[in-house]
Structure formats: C-alpha cells, structure tokens
Design a protein around this motif. Sequence first.
Motif, PDB file in Angstrom:
ATOM      1  N   THR A   1      -1.813  -7.853  -3.771  1.00 42.56           N
ATOM      2  CA  THR A   1      -1.884  -6.628  -2.977  1.00 42.56           C
ATOM      3  C   THR A   1      -1.575  -6.929  -1.518  1.00 42.56           C
ATOM      4  OG1 THR A   1      -4.228  -6.884  -2.429  1.00 42.56           O
ATOM      5  CG2 THR A   1      -3.681  -5.769  -4.519  1.00 42.56           C
ATOM      6  N   GLU A   2      -1.378  -5.877  -0.751  1.00 45.02           N
ATOM      7  CA  GLU A   2      -1.153  -6.043   0.682  1.00 45.02           C
ATOM      8  C   GLU A   2      -2.372  -6.690   1.350  1.00 45.02           C
ATOM      9  OE1 GLU A   2       0.135  -3.190   4.428  1.00 45.02           O
ATOM     10  OE2 GLU A   2       0.880  -2.734   2.406  1.00 45.02           O
ATOM     11  N   THR A   3      -3.556  -6.348   0.879  1.00 43.53           N
ATOM     12  CA  THR A   3      -4.774  -6.972   1.398  1.00 43.53           C
ATOM     13  C   THR A   3      -4.796  -8.461   1.098  1.00 43.53           C
ATOM     14  OG1 THR A   3      -6.032  -4.918   1.119  1.00 43.53           O
ATOM     15  CG2 THR A   3      -7.304  -6.958   1.306  1.00 43.53           C
ATOM     16  N   ASP A   4      -4.380  -8.832  -0.114  1.00 46.89           N
ATOM     17  CA  ASP A   4      -4.277 -10.250  -0.466  1.00 46.89           C
ATOM     18  C   ASP A   4      -3.363 -10.990   0.496  1.00 46.89           C
ATOM     19  OD1 ASP A   4      -5.873  -9.979  -2.777  1.00 46.89           O
ATOM     20  OD2 ASP A   4      -4.135  -9.531  -4.040  1.00 46.89           O
TER      21      ASP A   4
ATOM     22  N   ASP B   1       0.814  -1.213   0.000  1.00 46.51           N
ATOM     23  CA  ASP B   1       0.000   0.000   0.000  1.00 46.51           C
ATOM     24  C   ASP B   1       0.851   1.269   0.000  1.00 46.51           C
ATOM     25  OD1 ASP B   1      -2.182  -1.656   0.069  1.00 46.51           O
ATOM     26  OD2 ASP B   1      -2.618  -1.357   2.210  1.00 46.51           O
ATOM     27  N   ASN B   2       2.092   1.170   0.522  1.00 47.17           N
ATOM     28  CA  ASN B   2       2.965   2.353   0.585  1.00 47.17           C
ATOM     29  C   ASN B   2       3.705   2.616  -0.726  1.00 47.17           C
ATOM     30  OD1 ASN B   2       4.959   0.394   0.542  1.00 47.17           O
ATOM     31  ND2 ASN B   2       5.609   0.691   2.663  1.00 47.17           N
ATOM     32  N   GLY B   3       3.398   1.834  -1.750  1.00 44.01           N
ATOM     33  CA  GLY B   3       4.024   2.022  -3.051  1.00 44.01           C
ATOM     34  C   GLY B   3       5.254   1.176  -3.282  1.00 44.01           C
ATOM     35  N   ARG B   4       5.791   0.556  -2.240  1.00 44.43           N
ATOM     36  CA  ARG B   4       6.984  -0.277  -2.374  1.00 44.43           C
ATOM     37  C   ARG B   4       6.589  -1.690  -2.806  1.00 44.43           C
ATOM     38  NH1 ARG B   4      11.494   1.780   0.208  1.00 44.43           N
ATOM     39  NH2 ARG B   4      12.305  -0.284   0.705  1.00 44.43           N
ATOM     40  N   LEU B   5       7.561  -2.410  -3.327  1.00 42.90           N
ATOM     41  CA  LEU B   5       7.357  -3.818  -3.651  1.00 42.90           C
ATOM     42  C   LEU B   5       7.778  -4.663  -2.459  1.00 42.90           C
ATOM     43  CD1 LEU B   5       8.574  -4.266  -7.358  1.00 42.90           C
ATOM     44  CD2 LEU B   5       6.235  -4.213  -6.495  1.00 42.90           C
ATOM     45  N   GLY B   6       6.881  -5.528  -2.011  1.00 47.45           N
ATOM     46  CA  GLY B   6       7.214  -6.420  -0.906  1.00 47.45           C
ATOM     47  C   GLY B   6       7.982  -7.639  -1.348  1.00 47.45           C
TER      48      GLY B   6
END
Length: 317
Positions: A289-292, A185-190
């Motif tokens: 996504t981060e939610t996923d 969500d912060n724009g970075r790639l996890g």
Amino acid sequence: MQEPCFDVAHLGHVELLTNKFEESLDFFVNVYGLTESGRDETSAYLRAFDDYEFHTLKLTRSDTTGVGHIAYRTSSEAALQRRVKAIEEMGCGIGWVEGDLGHGRAYRFTDPDGHVFELYYDTKKYVAPEGEKPALKNIAQRYHGRGACVRRIDHLNLLASDVSKIKEWMPKALGSRVTEMIQLDNGRLGGCWFTVNNKTYDIAYTEDHTDAKGRFHHVTYAVDQREDLLRAADIFLENGVFIETGPHKHAVQGTFFLYVYEPAGNRVEVANAGARLILQPDWEPVVWTETDRKKGQAWGLQTIKSFHTHGTPPVGE
C-alpha cells in the motif's frame, strides 16, 4: 489464479542508447565489468561473465539516451510462434526483423506506453576466446575480476504513464506473472513486478511522475553477494561515477541495491538479487500500500525523489 505460461524463457538483452558512446562503452567494460563480444557500425555487444548468450546489453550510438528495445528469448520455435499469434491478436505487433550479431530473426511489438520489445529463439551462444576460457566447463567465461565484474543480467525497470495497462498487457503478451505491486490510495498502480520463469522478477514498471511516455528507468546486473556490491560502490567512487542511492535493501522484492548513472545519464543498478525464487505455482501477488511504501526501503531509507522523475531520455526530448 493465472495459469503459469513458460513460452518465454528469460530476459535476453536490452538495447541502451547513448549520445556519449565511447564514454559509455568505457564505463560498461572497465568500470561495470562487462565483456565486449562484438561490434558493428552502430553498436557494441556486451555481456557479463556468466551470461551464456553472445550479448545481454547492446550499446547503440544515438543522439539521445534511453532504451532502444527489450528482447526476450522464447523456450522453443513453436513457443515463439504461439506468442507472435497472441501478440498479433492484441494488435500491438510491428513485425519481423532479421536480428543482429547475437541472434536470428525476431518479432517486434510495443507495450501500451510505446516501449519496443522483441521475441526470438534462434540465438548465438558465446564462445570464449583463448584468454577468456574458464577452468570449469559449466560457465561461459572465466571470472576476470575487472571493475565491478557483474555476473549476469538480472532485470530492467521501465517507466509507464499508466502501470495498470501494463499489468493487463504483460501476461497476455509474454505470459508473465505478477509477483508484487504497489497500490496507491488514488486507485492507480505505482509499480508492478513481472516474471516469465521462477525468478522473482525480470522486469518492473513504475509510474512516471512526468507527462512523458516510453522512458527507461534502469537495467540491472547481478553479483553473487552483498560484499561484491559494497566493493562496486568503492569502484564507482574511485572512478568518479555518480551514485544516486544505496547500497541498501529494497522492501519490494528484497533486492540489495546500488544505483548509479553511466556517463550518458542512463541509470544502471548492481544488485544481489538471486536468493529468492518463486517455486509456488499458485503464487498470489504481494500488494504494497501507499502507507507501506511511505515507510521507505527495507531498513528505513526513504526513496529519493529522482527515483520517480529521472528517466531517459530526459523529459522534452
């Protein structure tokens, strides 16, 4: 869409550093089930029973832990020269080295986080001694059934301070394709998963949740089926090996996994990862996504905190 590039054939080997050489070697041979194919003053050269090359894991004595270098084999000598030219134009080259017991000269370079890579073509193929010769001609070594008896090297995971830089670098350096990634969500790639061939991935990078750079997350060898992985869990349990997480199934890439720490603290995985192949030439990366990811792994197991913080060498070394 990125044009597929097959200059690089496959992941060749990983050099793993250990400050507990004898204990680590015993683990990889007798518990994990690799075969020692050679040794020099500082390293033991190991392979799984269906690896065709002389070694896929180089275990090196050190005063620390982590990864020494990551090696890929190119598809030809001409392909090696093309990759070297591209890497030198990127400004991340180190230069040529003479190789070791398992292969000829190699060209070394670094990723944006400082991990050392090498590319080579001239390799030494494994020739089984009399006691390890297979009954069938199309495999390199008999199934010896020792320990977890993993079949082949599959992939590795490195930690990175900025995965987005790796996402730009890897296709330019190795011709890799991105197959899946995690967009935070912060724009970075996890995290980001890459392949140089039709496997779903041969290397992954995930964000290091510390301020460190150039750390190692894990190396993975594959087994044939899930039952082999469950058997490996019992073998690790009986041998006092720390099981970090699993057996379970990843949501990203769908890999059935089991993570343990070898005696020096390097993370090692056993996985059933061979069912999925990417045959689609115009494959578009799957974006999670981060939610996923907050939903956990495929069947709901939550990702443990140490998965984002434990790496080698430990922070501060």
